[in-house]
Write a protein that holds these residues in place. Sequence first.
Motif, PDB file in Angstrom:
ATOM      1  N   HIS A   1       3.554   6.913  20.710  1.00 18.79           N
ATOM      2  CA  HIS A   1       3.207   6.098  21.877  1.00 18.79           C
ATOM      3  C   HIS A   1       3.055   6.993  23.096  1.00 18.79           C
ATOM      4  O   HIS A   1       3.943   7.790  23.414  1.00 18.79           O
ATOM      5  N   LEU A   2       1.930   6.849  23.781  1.00 21.00           N
ATOM      6  CA  LEU A   2       1.666   7.605  25.001  1.00 21.00           C
ATOM      7  C   LEU A   2       1.994   6.720  26.193  1.00 21.00           C
ATOM      8  O   LEU A   2       1.372   5.671  26.397  1.00 21.00           O
ATOM      9  N   THR A   3       2.971   7.125  26.994  1.00 20.03           N
ATOM     10  CA  THR A   3       3.372   6.335  28.144  1.00 20.03           C
ATOM     11  C   THR A   3       2.402   6.542  29.309  1.00 20.03           C
ATOM     12  O   THR A   3       1.597   7.470  29.309  1.00 20.03           O
ATOM     13  N   ALA A   4       2.515   5.688  30.309  1.00 17.26           N
ATOM     14  CA  ALA A   4       1.617   5.765  31.463  1.00 17.26           C
ATOM     15  C   ALA A   4       1.754   7.080  32.220  1.00 17.26           C
ATOM     16  O   ALA A   4       0.804   7.543  32.855  1.00 17.26           O
ATOM     17  N   ASP A   5       2.944   7.694  32.151  1.00 16.60           N
ATOM     18  CA  ASP A   5       3.162   8.961  32.857  1.00 16.60           C
ATOM     19  C   ASP A   5       2.967  10.172  31.945  1.00 16.60           C
ATOM     20  O   ASP A   5       3.350  11.290  32.304  1.00 16.60           O
ATOM     21  N   GLY A   6       2.384   9.952  30.758  1.00 16.38           N
ATOM     22  CA  GLY A   6       1.983  11.072  29.910  1.00 16.38           C
ATOM     23  C   GLY A   6       2.992  11.533  28.880  1.00 16.38           C
ATOM     24  O   GLY A   6       2.746  12.530  28.194  1.00 16.38           O
ATOM     25  N   ARG A   7       4.119  10.844  28.735  1.00 14.93           N
ATOM     26  CA  ARG A   7       5.090  11.233  27.715  1.00 14.93           C
ATOM     27  C   ARG A   7       4.642  10.742  26.339  1.00 14.93           C
ATOM     28  O   ARG A   7       4.189   9.602  26.200  1.00 14.93           O
ATOM     29  N   ARG A   8       4.787  11.596  25.342  1.00 19.04           N
ATOM     30  CA  ARG A   8       4.432  11.246  23.962  1.00 19.04           C
ATOM     31  C   ARG A   8       5.726  11.009  23.189  1.00 19.04           C
ATOM     32  O   ARG A   8       6.532  11.914  23.004  1.00 19.04           O
ATOM     33  N   LEU A   9       5.895   9.756  22.737  1.00 18.16           N
ATOM     34  CA  LEU A   9       7.137   9.343  22.103  1.00 18.16           C
ATOM     35  C   LEU A   9       6.907   8.997  20.630  1.00 18.16           C
ATOM     36  O   LEU A   9       6.015   8.207  20.298  1.00 18.16           O
ATOM     37  N   LEU A  10       7.715   9.595  19.761  1.00 16.84           N
ATOM     38  CA  LEU A  10       7.703   9.246  18.342  1.00 16.84           C
ATOM     39  C   LEU A  10       8.317   7.860  18.170  1.00 16.84           C
ATOM     40  O   LEU A  10       9.403   7.594  18.683  1.00 16.84           O
ATOM     41  N   VAL A  11       7.624   6.982  17.458  1.00 18.24           N
ATOM     42  CA  VAL A  11       8.145   5.639  17.167  1.00 18.24           C
ATOM     43  C   VAL A  11       8.393   5.559  15.666  1.00 18.24           C
ATOM     44  O   VAL A  11       7.453   5.611  14.859  1.00 18.24           O
ATOM     45  N   THR A  12       9.655   5.454  15.286  1.00 18.41           N
ATOM     46  CA  THR A  12      10.038   5.406  13.879  1.00 18.41           C
ATOM     47  C   THR A  12      11.308   4.586  13.734  1.00 18.41           C
ATOM     48  O   THR A  12      12.120   4.540  14.663  1.00 18.41           O
ATOM     49  N   HIS A  13      11.489   3.951  12.590  1.00 20.95           N
ATOM     50  CA  HIS A  13      12.667   3.085  12.445  1.00 20.95           C
ATOM     51  C   HIS A  13      13.964   3.882  12.528  1.00 20.95           C
ATOM     52  O   HIS A  13      14.892   3.502  13.234  1.00 20.95           O
ATOM     53  N   GLY A  14      14.028   4.993  11.792  1.00 18.85           N
ATOM     54  CA  GLY A  14      15.214   5.850  11.858  1.00 18.85           C
ATOM     55  C   GLY A  14      15.920   6.058  10.545  1.00 18.85           C
ATOM     56  O   GLY A  14      16.817   6.907  10.447  1.00 18.85           O
ATOM     57  N   ASP A  15      15.545   5.323   9.502  1.00 15.31           N
ATOM     58  CA  ASP A  15      16.240   5.486   8.224  1.00 15.31           C
ATOM     59  C   ASP A  15      15.917   6.826   7.566  1.00 15.31           C
ATOM     60  O   ASP A  15      16.618   7.230   6.632  1.00 15.31           O
TER      61      ASP A  15
ATOM     62  N   ARG B   1       3.718  -2.938  29.902  1.00 12.69           N
ATOM     63  CA  ARG B   1       2.714  -2.102  29.250  1.00 12.69           C
ATOM     64  C   ARG B   1       2.982  -2.025  27.744  1.00 12.69           C
ATOM     65  O   ARG B   1       2.051  -2.052  26.935  1.00 12.69           O
ATOM     66  N   ALA B   2       4.255  -1.907  27.365  1.00  9.01           N
ATOM     67  CA  ALA B   2       4.636  -1.871  25.957  1.00  9.01           C
ATOM     68  C   ALA B   2       6.058  -2.402  25.801  1.00  9.01           C
ATOM     69  O   ALA B   2       6.880  -2.256  26.712  1.00  9.01           O
ATOM     70  N   VAL B   3       6.316  -3.003  24.652  1.00 17.02           N
ATOM     71  CA  VAL B   3       7.648  -3.518  24.319  1.00 17.02           C
ATOM     72  C   VAL B   3       7.981  -3.072  22.907  1.00 17.02           C
ATOM     73  O   VAL B   3       7.108  -3.073  22.016  1.00 17.02           O
ATOM     74  N   PHE B   4       9.239  -2.679  22.687  1.00 21.61           N
ATOM     75  CA  PHE B   4       9.691  -2.198  21.384  1.00 21.61           C
ATOM     76  C   PHE B   4      10.902  -3.032  20.947  1.00 21.61           C
ATOM     77  O   PHE B   4      11.890  -3.130  21.688  1.00 21.61           O
ATOM     78  N   VAL B   5      10.844  -3.606  19.747  1.00 17.42           N
ATOM     79  CA  VAL B   5      11.981  -4.350  19.194  1.00 17.42           C
ATOM     80  C   VAL B   5      12.172  -3.922  17.745  1.00 17.42           C
ATOM     81  O   VAL B   5      11.219  -3.538  17.059  1.00 17.42           O
ATOM     82  N   SER B   6      13.396  -3.993  17.278  1.00 12.15           N
ATOM     83  CA  SER B   6      13.659  -3.663  15.870  1.00 12.15           C
ATOM     84  C   SER B   6      14.889  -4.420  15.390  1.00 12.15           C
ATOM     85  O   SER B   6      15.600  -5.066  16.174  1.00 12.15           O
ATOM     86  N   ASP B   7      15.106  -4.347  14.088  1.00 13.43           N
ATOM     87  CA  ASP B   7      16.330  -4.858  13.466  1.00 13.43           C
ATOM     88  C   ASP B   7      16.596  -6.317  13.838  1.00 13.43           C
ATOM     89  O   ASP B   7      17.702  -6.696  14.213  1.00 13.43           O
ATOM     90  N   VAL B   8      15.552  -7.130  13.703  1.00 17.91           N
ATOM     91  CA  VAL B   8      15.705  -8.572  13.919  1.00 17.91           C
ATOM     92  C   VAL B   8      16.396  -9.200  12.718  1.00 17.91           C
ATOM     93  O   VAL B   8      17.187 -10.142  12.850  1.00 17.91           O
ATOM     94  N   HIS B   9      16.083  -8.713  11.529  1.00 18.32           N
ATOM     95  CA  HIS B   9      16.679  -9.185  10.274  1.00 18.32           C
ATOM     96  C   HIS B   9      16.453 -10.675  10.068  1.00 18.32           C
ATOM     97  O   HIS B   9      17.375 -11.418   9.689  1.00 18.32           O
ATOM     98  N   LEU B  10      15.213 -11.099  10.306  1.00 19.72           N
ATOM     99  CA  LEU B  10      14.852 -12.479  10.005  1.00 19.72           C
ATOM    100  C   LEU B  10      15.108 -12.773   8.532  1.00 19.72           C
ATOM    101  O   LEU B  10      14.731 -11.991   7.657  1.00 19.72           O
ATOM    102  N   GLY B  11      15.738 -13.901   8.275  1.00 19.26           N
ATOM    103  CA  GLY B  11      16.051 -14.289   6.901  1.00 19.26           C
ATOM    104  C   GLY B  11      17.492 -14.035   6.519  1.00 19.26           C
ATOM    105  O   GLY B  11      17.975 -14.571   5.520  1.00 19.26           O
TER     106      GLY B  11
END
Length: 277
Positions: free
Chosen positions: A115-129, A14-24
Motif C-alpha cells: 500500500h502506497l500512502t499519500a505521503d509516499g510510504r510503502r507498506l507491506l500488507v500481510t496477515h502475519g501467519d 483514504r484507506a481502511v485496514f481490518v483483520s481477524d473478524v472471524h465471522l462464523g
Amino acid sequence: MSPASIVPLPLRRRAVFVSDVHLGSKHCHAAEFADFLQGLRCDKLYLVGDIVDLWWMSQRRAAWGSAQYRVVEALHALARAGTELIYVPGNHDRSIRRFCGLTLPRMQVRRRAIHLTADGRRLLVTHGDDYDAVTQFGGLQEKFGDWLYDRILTGNKLTNQVRRRFGKRYWSLADFLKRQSGAAERYISRFVQAGLDDARTRGLDGIVCGHIHRASLFERDGCVYANDGDWVESLTALVEEADGTLRLLTHTGETRASLPPRMPRALPENEELPHAA
C-alpha cells in the motif's frame, strides 16, 4: 430542510485496514463490525485475513445470524459505493488463497499487497501467519495456549454483556490478561520484530498486519509497525487519512494511536525544487 436537520456525512478515509473478524465463530463481535462498516466511507478497504473463520466453521457449529448477514451486506454496499476491496487471506481463511491473483469488479484477492500512502510510504500488507515459524512455542504448550485462549474469549464476551447492561463501555478482558503474561508478551515482541525485519528486507517503509489480536501502531527506527487488531478482542481498525496520517480506531471511532505524515525531505542548501512544466 433547515440547517439543524442536516446530518453531516461521515469522514471519508483514504484507506481502511481490518483483520481477524472471524465471522462464523462464536467469539466474533459481528454486530459491532457491521455498525462500523455501515458508517464507513473509504477509497480502499483492505481485508487483512481471517475475515471468515472457515477453520472454525469446518470444525464446530457455525455461529451465523442476522449480524453476520449485515456484515456481508455492508461490504456489498461499500463496493457499490465505489470502495475498492483488497482481500489478503489469513490462516483461518487459508483456502481462499487459491484465488490469489484473481481480480473481480471492485475486489482483488492477493497473497500480500503493498500500500502506497499519500505521503509516499510503502507498506507491506500481510496477515502475519508467515511469521509463525519464528514466534510459536509448539507442542503441548501451544495446544494448551489455544485451549486457554478460547476460554478467555468466552469470558471476555460474558464480561462485556454484563458491562453493557450497566451502560459501561467495551473493555477487553482478554487483552488485559495477555498483558499480565510474560510468555504472551515475549511472543508478541518476536512477532513484531519478525514483521519489521520482513518489511526492511523488502526495502519497504513498514508493515500492516493482524493475526496476533494485539492492536498497535508505532514507528521503530524509521519503520512503521501497524497491527489493525481484531474483532474478537480489541474491536479496532487502522485508517489512513487524506494526508497520509495513520490512525488506530476503536469500533466507536475513538483514536487509540496515530502517526503523522512523513515529513518531506529537506532540500540541501542552494537546491531548488524543479519548476512545473
